[in-house]
Write a protein that holds these residues in place. Structure first.
Motif: not given
Length: 129
Positions: A50-56, A20-25
């Motif tokens: 790329i995106g925030n869907e990845t989980r632990w 949310a702070e950086r976007g893709d990084f």
């Protein structure tokens, strides 16, 4: 070594907030083994988020293919100086610099986001004799 919270999957809160702070990084990743008060550097790599869907659980499953028994993983987003994912050459250079710093002082792990196998936050503490 201390674990800051007994609740699992703190990673699942960190990654979406970072995104949310950086976007893709691009993030540098270091896997470590922990034996008592000793931390051994095992493997390192970088990856683009790329995106925030990845989980632990997905990341942990990926790390299982590293071929080593690991106890912790530290994530270091590449400097905010770079917008978005960085070129592979930059990521490799940043990773080499990070590895050199970690060989000198394991407390550098605290500069990143350090998690145990259950996705809980960890911190390296200095041992005072």
């Amino acid at each position: 070594m201390s674990i800051s919270d007994a609740r699992p999957s703190r990673f699942d809160g960190w990654l979406p907030a970072e995104y949310a702070e950086r976007g893709d990084f691009t993030v540098l990743v270091v896997l470590v083994a922990i034996q008592g008060a000793s931390i051994e550097l095992l493997r390192s790599t970088f990856m683009n988020v790329i995106g925030n869907e990845t989980r632990w659980r997905d990341v942990r499953d990926l790390f299982e293919s590293a071929g080593v028994k690991w106890d912790g993983a530290a994530f270091f987003p590449v400097s905010a100086f770079f917008a978005g994912p960085v070129e592979n050459e930059i990521a490799r250079s940043e990773l080499r610099d990070l590895e050199a710093r970690l060989r000198e002082d394991r407390r550098v792990l605290n500069e990143g986001h350090f998690f145990d196998r259950k996705g809980r936050r960890m911190k390296v503490e200095e041992i005072v004799h």
